[in-house]
Design a protein around this motif. Structure first.
Motif, PDB file in Angstrom:
ATOM      1  N   VAL A  41     -70.194   9.364 -12.804  1.00  0.00           N
ATOM      2  CA  VAL A  41     -70.820   8.305 -12.699  1.00  0.00           C
ATOM      3  C   VAL A  41     -72.177   9.004 -12.127  1.00  0.00           C
ATOM      4  O   VAL A  41     -73.244   8.253 -11.984  1.00  0.00           O
ATOM      5  N   LEU A  42     -72.315  10.051 -11.565  1.00  0.00           N
ATOM      6  CA  LEU A  42     -73.736  10.586 -11.283  1.00  0.00           C
ATOM      7  C   LEU A  42     -74.483  11.011 -12.504  1.00  0.00           C
ATOM      8  O   LEU A  42     -75.637  11.360 -12.309  1.00  0.00           O
ATOM      9  N   LEU A  43     -73.849  10.886 -13.555  1.00  0.00           N
ATOM     10  CA  LEU A  43     -74.897  11.012 -14.595  1.00  0.00           C
ATOM     11  C   LEU A  43     -75.216   9.714 -15.525  1.00  0.00           C
ATOM     12  O   LEU A  43     -74.148   8.758 -15.318  1.00  0.00           O
ATOM     13  N   PRO A  44     -76.067   9.465 -16.008  1.00  0.00           N
ATOM     14  CA  PRO A  44     -76.511   8.287 -16.824  1.00  0.00           C
ATOM     15  C   PRO A  44     -75.023   7.720 -17.953  1.00  0.00           C
ATOM     16  O   PRO A  44     -74.770   8.771 -18.528  1.00  0.00           O
ATOM     17  N   HIS A  45     -74.697   6.522 -17.521  1.00  0.00           N
ATOM     18  CA  HIS A  45     -73.747   6.166 -18.598  1.00  0.00           C
ATOM     19  C   HIS A  45     -73.477   4.600 -18.576  1.00  0.00           C
ATOM     20  O   HIS A  45     -74.403   3.960 -17.942  1.00  0.00           O
ATOM     21  N   ARG A  46     -72.781   4.409 -19.713  1.00  0.00           N
ATOM     22  CA  ARG A  46     -72.593   2.734 -19.504  1.00  0.00           C
ATOM     23  C   ARG A  46     -71.254   2.515 -19.390  1.00  0.00           C
ATOM     24  O   ARG A  46     -70.289   3.350 -19.332  1.00  0.00           O
ATOM     25  N   LYS A  47     -70.648   1.211 -19.034  1.00  0.00           N
ATOM     26  CA  LYS A  47     -69.078   1.112 -18.879  1.00  0.00           C
ATOM     27  C   LYS A  47     -69.070  -0.114 -19.931  1.00  0.00           C
ATOM     28  O   LYS A  47     -69.638  -0.950 -20.350  1.00  0.00           O
ATOM     29  N   ALA A  48     -67.746   0.099 -20.417  1.00  0.00           N
ATOM     30  CA  ALA A  48     -67.206  -0.658 -21.587  1.00  0.00           C
ATOM     31  C   ALA A  48     -66.596  -1.826 -20.853  1.00  0.00           C
ATOM     32  O   ALA A  48     -65.763  -2.345 -21.364  1.00  0.00           O
ATOM     33  N   TYR A  49     -67.181  -2.621 -20.137  1.00  0.00           N
ATOM     34  CA  TYR A  49     -66.643  -3.746 -19.319  1.00  0.00           C
ATOM     35  C   TYR A  49     -67.515  -4.266 -18.298  1.00  0.00           C
ATOM     36  O   TYR A  49     -68.771  -3.548 -18.029  1.00  0.00           O
ATOM     37  N   TYR A  50     -67.383  -5.480 -17.773  1.00  0.00           N
ATOM     38  CA  TYR A  50     -68.202  -6.044 -16.803  1.00  0.00           C
ATOM     39  C   TYR A  50     -67.454  -5.680 -15.390  1.00  0.00           C
ATOM     40  O   TYR A  50     -66.481  -5.531 -15.385  1.00  0.00           O
ATOM     41  N   MET A  51     -68.786  -5.541 -14.497  1.00  0.00           N
ATOM     42  CA  MET A  51     -68.233  -5.029 -13.535  1.00  0.00           C
ATOM     43  C   MET A  51     -69.017  -6.049 -12.216  1.00  0.00           C
ATOM     44  O   MET A  51     -70.196  -6.133 -12.328  1.00  0.00           O
ATOM     45  N   LEU A  76     -73.962  -8.690  -3.650  1.00  0.00           N
ATOM     46  CA  LEU A  76     -73.238  -8.641  -4.930  1.00  0.00           C
ATOM     47  C   LEU A  76     -74.181  -7.867  -6.017  1.00  0.00           C
ATOM     48  O   LEU A  76     -75.266  -8.258  -6.026  1.00  0.00           O
ATOM     49  N   TYR A  77     -73.458  -6.912  -6.400  1.00  0.00           N
ATOM     50  CA  TYR A  77     -74.126  -6.273  -7.671  1.00  0.00           C
ATOM     51  C   TYR A  77     -73.489  -6.436  -8.936  1.00  0.00           C
ATOM     52  O   TYR A  77     -71.947  -6.553  -8.849  1.00  0.00           O
ATOM     53  N   PHE A  78     -73.835  -6.690 -10.008  1.00  0.00           N
ATOM     54  CA  PHE A  78     -73.118  -7.012 -11.177  1.00  0.00           C
ATOM     55  C   PHE A  78     -73.648  -6.101 -12.361  1.00  0.00           C
ATOM     56  O   PHE A  78     -74.787  -6.081 -12.190  1.00  0.00           O
ATOM     57  N   SER A  79     -72.944  -5.782 -13.139  1.00  0.00           N
ATOM     58  CA  SER A  79     -73.548  -5.214 -14.634  1.00  0.00           C
ATOM     59  C   SER A  79     -72.527  -5.546 -15.665  1.00  0.00           C
ATOM     60  O   SER A  79     -71.343  -5.928 -15.516  1.00  0.00           O
ATOM     61  N   LEU A  84     -77.382   0.443 -18.616  1.00  0.00           N
ATOM     62  CA  LEU A  84     -77.180   1.940 -18.317  1.00  0.00           C
ATOM     63  C   LEU A  84     -77.358   2.487 -16.818  1.00  0.00           C
ATOM     64  O   LEU A  84     -78.431   1.761 -16.086  1.00  0.00           O
ATOM     65  N   LEU A  85     -76.462   2.731 -16.471  1.00  0.00           N
ATOM     66  CA  LEU A  85     -76.078   2.984 -14.960  1.00  0.00           C
ATOM     67  C   LEU A  85     -76.302   4.595 -14.483  1.00  0.00           C
ATOM     68  O   LEU A  85     -75.602   5.278 -15.211  1.00  0.00           O
ATOM     69  N   GLY A 125     -80.355  -8.942 -15.112  1.00  0.00           N
ATOM     70  CA  GLY A 125     -80.217  -8.701 -13.726  1.00  0.00           C
ATOM     71  C   GLY A 125     -78.994  -7.697 -13.491  1.00  0.00           C
ATOM     72  O   GLY A 125     -78.208  -7.396 -14.132  1.00  0.00           O
ATOM     73  N   HIS A 126     -79.052  -7.701 -11.874  1.00  0.00           N
ATOM     74  CA  HIS A 126     -78.165  -6.806 -11.358  1.00  0.00           C
ATOM     75  C   HIS A 126     -77.812  -7.100 -10.164  1.00  0.00           C
ATOM     76  O   HIS A 126     -76.640  -6.842  -9.421  1.00  0.00           O
ATOM     77  N   GLU A 127     -78.685  -7.620  -9.138  1.00  0.00           N
ATOM     78  CA  GLU A 127     -78.529  -7.902  -7.689  1.00  0.00           C
ATOM     79  C   GLU A 127     -78.612  -9.392  -7.537  1.00  0.00           C
ATOM     80  O   GLU A 127     -79.544  -9.999  -7.759  1.00  0.00           O
ATOM     81  N   LEU A 128     -77.442  -9.879  -6.630  1.00  0.00           N
ATOM     82  CA  LEU A 128     -77.500 -11.282  -6.125  1.00  0.00           C
ATOM     83  C   LEU A 128     -77.570 -10.979  -4.685  1.00  0.00           C
ATOM     84  O   LEU A 128     -76.606 -10.556  -3.770  1.00  0.00           O
ATOM     85  N   LEU A 129     -78.519 -11.705  -3.992  1.00  0.00           N
ATOM     86  CA  LEU A 129     -78.741 -11.834  -2.453  1.00  0.00           C
ATOM     87  C   LEU A 129     -77.864 -12.901  -1.937  1.00  0.00           C
ATOM     88  O   LEU A 129     -78.025 -14.243  -2.597  1.00  0.00           O
TER      89      LEU A 129
END
Length: 296
Positions: A41-51, A76-79, A84-85, A125-129
């Motif tokens: 996860v320290l390399l740029p990647h995508r995830k094949a799922y929601y997180m 809360l963080y979501f992707s 690309l993370l 988006g990615h971040e919910l306060l």
């Protein structure tokens, strides 16, 4: 922050089987600082799922689509699978990580989840306060999900689905407050459907008429509705999505401009070069040099 150094495509990491239930589509992990992070996860990647990651306490910085996020407590963080993370360093956190796949959402009993703003994520988006009240609600729902997650039985799946629907609906309300929108009219639903089709096909379909055909309407009607609802033309939406993906690849990968252009469906690298400069004011090479210098 590490960059990809090989010529292979950005890796897409598959869903990992849930350790408690054995599910290949839904997983929940509660952490008190001991959750390990794999080196990949320290390399740029995508995830094949929601997180979804609810951070009670955590430190460090990660990136989503070339935007840096300094992790905040009580946030809360979501992707989604398209984003690309990359993390800057392996750091534990205190909180809850919830993951599920597109196949999970495709089940008939989860039909209501698929159209929620948090899942559609039209604003990338990615971040919910969270306020203190929001945090209490989210923490309680996650605790209920965790309890059902650890309680196998005939009703487990229905209970998990019910709590998940409440959680994602609540978070979607917060999403619409922090990324303003509102309840969709028929024309707004058409706009969102068009945006969803662009998300699915932007690499191979570069003409509005092709999307109109997918939606079984005329290109003129599609263009008129999209312009009226968003203030931007239908082709502008498509071009912005292509530019976003190009920026991701220019920032995170070493792909040559020719390879990148081909990946985005341009048969001519010089045309892609002109397209990118027209949309951004910079050539792809200039953008890559500028953005990497900025975040070295």
């Amino acid at each position: 922050m590490q960059m990809l150094t090989s010529r292979q495509p950005v890796p897409i990491y598959p869903f990992e089987r849930d350790e408690i239930t054995g599910s290949n589509a839904f997983s929940l992990v509660r952490s008190e600082g001991a959750l390990p992070y794999e080196a990949d996860v320290l390399l740029p990647h995508r995830k094949a799922y929601y997180m979804l990651v609810f951070v009670k306490h955590g430190r460090g910085r990660h990136w989503v689509d070339a935007v840096p996020y300094v992790r905040k407590d009580h946030t809360l963080y979501f992707s989604t699978p398209t984003q690309l993370l990359v993390k800057e360093e392996p750091t534990p956190f205190w909180g809850t990580r919830l993951t599920f796949t597109s196949e999970f959402l495709a089940l008939q009993q989860h039909a209501a989840l698929r159209n929620l703003p948090l899942i559609q994520n039209p604003h990338h988006g990615h971040e919910l306060l969270l306020t203190a009240a929001d945090e209490a609600v989210v923490d309680d729902l996650l605790a209920k999900l965790d309890a059902e997650h650890r309680r196998p039985g005939e009703w487990q799946h229905q209970m998990l689905s019910a709590y998940l629907l409440v959680l994602l609906t609540y978070l979607s309300r917060l999403y619409t407050e922090q990324f303003p929108g509102g309840e969709p009219s028929a024309d707004q639903r058409l706009l969102r459907t068009y945006q969803a089709r662009v998300e699915e096909h932007f690499r191979e379909l570069h003409e509005v008429s092709a999307y109109a055909a997918l939606l079984h309407i005329s290109a003129g009607h599609l263009s008129e509705v999209v312009k009226a609802q968003s203030g931007k033309s239908a082709i502008k939406h498509l071009h912005e999505r292509l530019v976003l993906e190009a920026k991701r690849l220019l920032f995170y990968t070493p792909q040559s401009l020719k390879e990148l252009a081909f990946d985005l469906g341009f048969s001519d690298a010089s045309y892609f070069n002109r397209f990118f400069k027209r949309e951004t004011g910079l050539t792809p090479a200039e953008y890559r040099a500028t953005i990497r210098k900025m975040y070295q």
